[in-house]
Design a protein around this motif. Structure first.
Motif, mmCIF file in Angstrom:
data_model
loop_
_atom_site.group_PDB
_atom_site.id
_atom_site.type_symbol
_atom_site.label_atom_id
_atom_site.label_comp_id
_atom_site.label_asym_id
_atom_site.label_seq_id
_atom_site.Cartn_x
_atom_site.Cartn_y
_atom_site.Cartn_z
ATOM 1 N N LYS A 40 0.771 -1.227 0.211
ATOM 2 C CA LYS A 40 -0.209 -0.202 -0.047
ATOM 3 C C LYS A 40 1.004 1.077 -0.050
ATOM 4 N N THR A 43 2.302 1.676 -3.405
ATOM 5 C CA THR A 43 1.278 2.156 -4.709
ATOM 6 C C THR A 43 0.974 3.436 -4.306
ATOM 7 N N LYS A 44 0.918 3.819 -2.917
ATOM 8 C CA LYS A 44 0.872 5.382 -2.670
ATOM 9 C C LYS A 44 1.478 6.399 -3.409
ATOM 10 N N PHE A 46 3.845 5.761 -5.694
ATOM 11 C CA PHE A 46 3.688 5.684 -7.135
ATOM 12 C C PHE A 46 2.469 6.570 -7.655
ATOM 13 N N HIS A 47 1.348 6.468 -7.052
ATOM 14 C CA HIS A 47 0.208 7.229 -7.203
ATOM 15 C C HIS A 47 0.346 8.760 -7.113
ATOM 16 N N ASP A 48 1.010 9.290 -6.070
ATOM 17 C CA ASP A 48 1.194 10.449 -5.494
ATOM 18 C C ASP A 48 2.246 10.995 -6.512
ATOM 19 N N LYS A 50 2.621 10.688 -9.587
ATOM 20 C CA LYS A 50 2.121 11.042 -10.920
ATOM 21 C C LYS A 50 1.137 12.154 -10.789
ATOM 22 N N ILE A 51 0.720 12.688 -9.837
ATOM 23 C CA ILE A 51 -0.440 13.752 -9.541
ATOM 24 C C ILE A 51 0.248 15.039 -9.695
#
Length: 135
Positions: A40, A43-44, A46-48, A50-51
């Motif tokens: 988790k 994943t967080k 990696f997602h953050d 891209k923001i």
């Protein structure tokens, strides 16, 4: 009980093996829990990464996304309308926009993007492409 007697097994060793299996199962569960936390976090991250953050302030020109244009959008019709001017930025990602006829309305900031236009260009003017001079 009858199976241990039938197979000629010792109850004491069977009990110790069962306790060891339960402890091992508990260790596996804790390790899976730790791995899920690591997953988790990655994943967080990696997602953050891209923001892209939007830094909006009052007075900026923005375009508004029309999400209701999905049914019959037309081949070349743009989903972005505007430009609108931001009157004020509200907390929790909302902005108040000024329309062309000075009407105010509030929308989610995720539906807007900055309007990057040259200030010298007028709205009704057209651009003319000129071929470079032949050499």
């Amino acid at each position: 009980m009858w199976t241990t007697k039938l197979l000629n097994l010792d109850i004491k060793t069977a009990q110790e093996k069962r306790v060891m299996d339960l402890h091992e199962l508990d260790e596996i569960r804790l390790e899976a829990y730790d791995n899920s936390i690591i997953y988790k976090e990655r994943t967080k991250f990696f997602h953050d990464k891209k923001i892209r953050h939007k830094y909006l302030k009052a007075g900026d020109k923005v375009l508004l996304f029309n999400s209701k244009l999905w049914l019959f959008p037309g081949k070349h019709k743009s989903r972005w309308s505007g430009p609108f001017e931001i009157k004020k930025v509200l907390p929790y990602g909302a902005v108040t926009l000024l329309g062309k006829d000075e009407t105010e309305f509030t929308v989610n900031a995720q539906r807007v993007k900055k309007y990057m236009a040259n200030e010298n260009t007028e709205v009704g003017s057209s651009l003319r492409l000129v071929d470079p001079a032949p050499v």
